[in-house]
Design an enzyme around this catalytic site. Structure first.
Site, short mmCIF file in Angstrom:
data_model
loop_
_atom_site.label_atom_id
_atom_site.label_comp_id
_atom_site.label_asym_id
_atom_site.label_seq_id
_atom_site.Cartn_x
_atom_site.Cartn_y
_atom_site.Cartn_z
N HIS A 1 4.68 -25.07 13.44
CA HIS A 1 4.37 -24.99 12.36
C HIS A 1 4.87 -24.40 11.12
O HIS A 1 5.33 -24.47 10.08
CB HIS A 1 2.76 -24.65 12.62
CG HIS A 1 2.57 -25.81 13.67
ND1 HIS A 1 1.25 -26.37 13.75
CD2 HIS A 1 2.56 -27.21 14.20
CE1 HIS A 1 0.44 -26.90 14.45
NE2 HIS A 1 1.38 -27.61 14.85
N HIS B 1 3.82 -29.40 7.68
CA HIS B 1 4.43 -28.25 7.80
C HIS B 1 5.15 -27.84 6.53
O HIS B 1 5.11 -26.45 6.31
CB HIS B 1 4.17 -27.62 9.14
CG HIS B 1 3.70 -28.30 10.01
ND1 HIS B 1 2.38 -27.32 10.39
CD2 HIS B 1 3.58 -28.89 10.85
CE1 HIS B 1 1.91 -28.30 11.46
NE2 HIS B 1 2.44 -29.27 11.03
N ASP C 1 11.65 -0.73 17.41
CA ASP C 1 11.77 0.64 17.49
C ASP C 1 10.94 1.39 19.08
O ASP C 1 11.59 0.61 19.98
CB ASP C 1 10.66 0.98 16.47
CG ASP C 1 8.89 0.83 16.87
OD1 ASP C 1 8.99 -0.03 18.48
OD2 ASP C 1 8.09 0.73 16.20
N CYS D 1 8.41 -4.40 18.19
CA CYS D 1 7.47 -2.68 18.28
C CYS D 1 6.62 -2.78 19.20
O CYS D 1 6.16 -3.20 19.78
CB CYS D 1 7.16 -2.41 16.92
SG CYS D 1 6.45 -3.67 15.98
N THR E 1 2.91 -3.90 18.37
CA THR E 1 2.45 -4.84 18.30
C THR E 1 3.15 -5.82 17.95
O THR E 1 2.10 -7.05 18.11
CB THR E 1 1.12 -4.50 17.91
OG1 THR E 1 2.26 -3.89 16.19
CG2 THR E 1 0.80 -3.79 18.01
C1 RB5 Z 1 4.47 2.80 16.65
O1 RB5 Z 1 3.62 3.70 17.70
C2 RB5 Z 1 3.85 1.85 15.84
O2 RB5 Z 1 2.79 2.09 15.42
C3 RB5 Z 1 4.34 0.33 16.11
O3 RB5 Z 1 6.12 0.04 17.22
C4 RB5 Z 1 4.71 -1.44 15.16
O4 RB5 Z 1 3.66 -1.26 16.43
C5 RB5 Z 1 3.36 -1.26 14.06
O5 RB5 Z 1 3.34 -2.00 13.64
#
Ligand code: RB5
Length: 375
Positions: free
Chosen positions: A110, A145, A21, A77, A79
């Site tokens: 794993h 596993h 994203d 994305c 995180t």
């Molecule tokens: C976008 O701001 C953020 O929420 C998305 O990229 C992601 O980190 C969601 O898990």
């Protein structure tokens, strides 16, 4: 640099679905730079830093992996968390976030991650190469596993597939009545009489799901009040085939609901030296090839005899086959699914694992002995 050799040797064979994203856009660029000379990239978007909803991209990439149009996926994305959450909703996908080479390596060893998720706000572009290298260079360790990820797969199948149309479903019964009765038959103090009755009852309750996809046709009937269109089974031919001897315990419960089904029998014993299942009896309805067949085997443990029973029925012309079990171990489900991927497996409860004697844990002991009081 083992990874590079491994990938470049199979350069045309490895397809990696890549997506991001807006918050993972910079990282995706680094991922593509790393992978482009080593694999074929299936670009799932996005191609700018314009705001985008990560589930759209994650689901697109995960679907490619699930449908085997891509071998692996890499998603970025902010995180990595949202990408992993969305991708994991797709059957067969094992997505997880890696923030360094160690989590990437262990994620493969794993968890057998087939979709790696990265966080553009956690990982610098220059960290991408060591992370991907660690993930792609590692091998799944299997063993305990595998048992664990099989449990996840069983849960996934249970929630995804009950109403599915395709073949090869694994349907686990979460119905409270079924679970209640399974609880009673697990108890070692349950009498033979009660055990036998409950096995019949559970098998009867399972008929509702195992016959869910039988076709219906319309008929006209006259009620005491008016003429109406009603629905009737469209002349389906059914066969139940218990695997001797424990499968016998389920037959009457099923016939109470579908009394016109024909009954075949299969007897298998285990060769004491090779441990392979060997046929000692097989009598099936003559028109078995035209019937929907339900093979009954209460305990799906290693899966060896169930897989052999299915092979036997196929060898006699059986085509549309389902396996109906009370309790299954993940090992047995995996074995049957692998040997007969088109066979639907209906299970009242999935247990933890097999012990060293091949008994399902916690299971209920030997179903045959408990049904017939032979121990
Ligand atoms: C976008 O701001 C953020 O929420 C998305 O990229 C992601 O980190 C969601 O898990």
């Amino acid at each position: 640099m083992i990874l590079f050799q491994a990938i470049s040797r199979e350069v045309r064979e490895v397809i990696v679905a890549v997506g991001c994203d807006h918050a993972g856009f910079v990282l995706k660029h680094a991922v593509v730079s790393f992978l482009e000379k080593r694999a074929e990239i299936a670009d799932c978007g996005v191609s700018s830093e314009e705001r985008a909803d990560y589930p759209d991209i994650a689901l697109r990439a995960a679907k490619l992996v699930s449908e085997e149009k891509a071998d692996l996926g890499v998603l970025a994305c902010g995180t990595g968390i949202g990408m992993a959450m969305a991708a994991n909703k797709v059957k067969g996908v094992r997505a997880g976030v890696a923030c360094d080479a160690l989590t990437a390596k262990l994620g493969k060893e794993h968890n057998n991650l087939n979709v790696l998720c990265l966080g553009g706000r956690l990982t610098a572009p220059e960290q991408t190469a060591p992370i991907l290298e660690a993930w792609l260079g590692a091998s799944f360790m299997g063993g305990r596993h595998l048992v664990r990820i099989d449990k996840i797969a069983a849960a996934e199948n249970a929630t995804l597939s009950v109403n599915g149309e395709g073949r090869g479903r694994i349907v686990v019964f979460n119905h409270p009545l079924v679970q209640h009765k399974i609880g009673i038959i697990r108890d070692k103090n349950t009498s033979v009489k009660e055990f036998r009755e409950l096995v019949q009852e559970i098998a009867g309750l399972m008929v509702y799901e195992i016959t869910r996809n039988l076709p219906l046709s319309e008929v006209r009937v006259e009620t005491p009040v008016a003429e109406a269109t009603a629905r009737t089974l469209a002349g389906k031919k059914l066969a139940v085939v218990p695997v001797l001897r424990a499968g016998l315990g389920m037959v009457d419960g099923i016939l109470q609901i579908i009394p016109n089904a024909k009954v075949g029998h299969i007897g298998l014993y285990r060769n004491p030296e090779t441990l392979d299942p060997v046929e000692y009896y097989c009598k099936l309805p003559q028109d078995i090839g035209e019937r929907d067949i339900f093979i009954l085997d209460p305990m799906l443990a290693t899966g060896g005899s169930a897989a052999a029973a299915i092979s036997l029925v196929k060898a006699r012309g059986g085509q549309k086959i389902s396996l109906v079990c009370l309790i299954a171990a993940p090992e047995g489900i995996a074995k049957v699914s692998e040997a007969h991927p088109e066979v639907d497996i209906f299970i009242a409860a999935v247990d933890s694992h097999l012990n060293s004697h091949g008994y399902i844990v916690p299971g209920l002991g030997d179903a045959g002995d408990r049904l017939f009081g032979t121990k």
